[in-house]
Design an enzyme around this catalytic site. Structure first.
Site, PDB file in Angstrom:
ATOM      1  N   GLU A   1      -0.252  -8.129   5.335  1.00  0.00           N
ATOM      2  CA  GLU A   1       0.132  -8.211   6.756  1.00  0.00           C
ATOM      3  C   GLU A   1      -1.095  -8.202   7.669  1.00  0.00           C
ATOM      4  OE1 GLU A   1       0.502  -5.716   4.738  1.00  0.00           O
ATOM      5  OE2 GLU A   1       0.133  -3.762   5.703  1.00  0.00           O
TER       6      GLU A   1
ATOM      7  N   HIS B   1      -2.953  -5.186   1.669  1.00  0.00           N
ATOM      8  CA  HIS B   1      -2.214  -5.361   2.932  1.00  0.00           C
ATOM      9  C   HIS B   1      -2.152  -6.828   3.356  1.00  0.00           C
ATOM     10  CE1 HIS B   1      -2.080  -1.080   4.302  1.00  0.00           C
ATOM     11  NE2 HIS B   1      -3.193  -0.978   3.578  1.00  0.00           N
TER      12      HIS B   1
ATOM     13  N   CYS C   1       0.829  -1.207   0.000  1.00  0.00           N
ATOM     14  CA  CYS C   1       0.000   0.000   0.000  1.00  0.00           C
ATOM     15  C   CYS C   1       0.871   1.268   0.000  1.00  0.00           C
ATOM     16  CB  CYS C   1      -1.008  -0.051   1.139  1.00  0.00           C
ATOM     17  SG  CYS C   1      -2.401   1.060   0.863  1.00  0.00           S
TER      18      CYS C   1
END
Ligand code: GLN
Length: 194
Positions: A175, A173, A79
């Site tokens: 993560e 994302h 991002c």
């Protein structure tokens, strides 16, 4: 095990540290040049690219990081991190600069005009199994990619995952979700096995 730093100026650093750990790397936060020089790879987290840029300038990291990335340091940006790895930026704040590295034009907050945040499955080239459950938050997209850039994934035609050599970037994302395949891909890129 490779040592991978997560640029700890701003953004979701902890989530990346955890994801890297689960993907088979040693991970540490980095914010000083000497720390950056001792890692095998670097993650640039999601957050706010204008803040990353301003803090990188304030910490005297912009030029050194540009040089490290241009010199072959493997890097993965999610991002805002994707924005920071773009050679060219559209809709940046006045004067906003990036580290660059990937021959692409990225439009900041590109999906924002349609919808702020959304989650959708994205097929990512090179990942085994089901499409990746991708979380987009005020996400950029890749508007143009040079000939050396491999497009790994698209959302409704928009390029949202790319790789150029040892540089990897996603508009979403990974993560923030438990699927570790993208971080595993980056760990294998750092090891030189992918
Ligand atoms: N829109 C943000 C930026 O410009 C990126 C958002 C994110 O990283 N979730 O940096």
């Amino acid at each position: 095990m490779p040592l991978i730093g997560v640029l700890a100026l701003q953004g979701d650093v902890r989530e990346h540290l955890r994801a890297l750990d689960e993907a088979g790397a040693r991970a540490c936060p980095v914010r000083r040049l000497n720390e950056l020089e001792s890692v095998d790879g670097l993650v640039i987290p999601g957050g706010e690219s204008t803040t990353l840029w301003r803090l990188a300038v304030a910490f005297d990291l912009l030029d050194p990081l540009r040089k490290l990335i241009a010199g072959g340091l493997p890097a993965f940006g999610s991002c805002a991190g994707m924005i920071m790895l773009a050679d060219r930026l559209r809709d940046g704040a006045g004067g906003q600069q990036t580290f660059g590295g990937i021959d692409m034009t990225v439009r900041r907050n590109a999906f924002g005009r349609q919808v702020d945040s959304f989650e959708r499955p994205v097929g990512v080239a090179g990942l085994d199994g089901a499409p990746f459950h991708a979380v987009f938050i005020r996400a950029p997209w890749v508007e143009q990619a040079g000939p050396g850039v491999r497009v790994l994934g698209r959302d409704e035609g928009r390029i949202v995952a790319v790789r150029q050599g040892v540089l990897l970037a996603t508009a979403f994302h990974p993560e923030l979700t438990p699927d570790r395949r993208i971080h595993e891909l980056f760990v294998s890129m750092v090891k030189g096995t992918s």
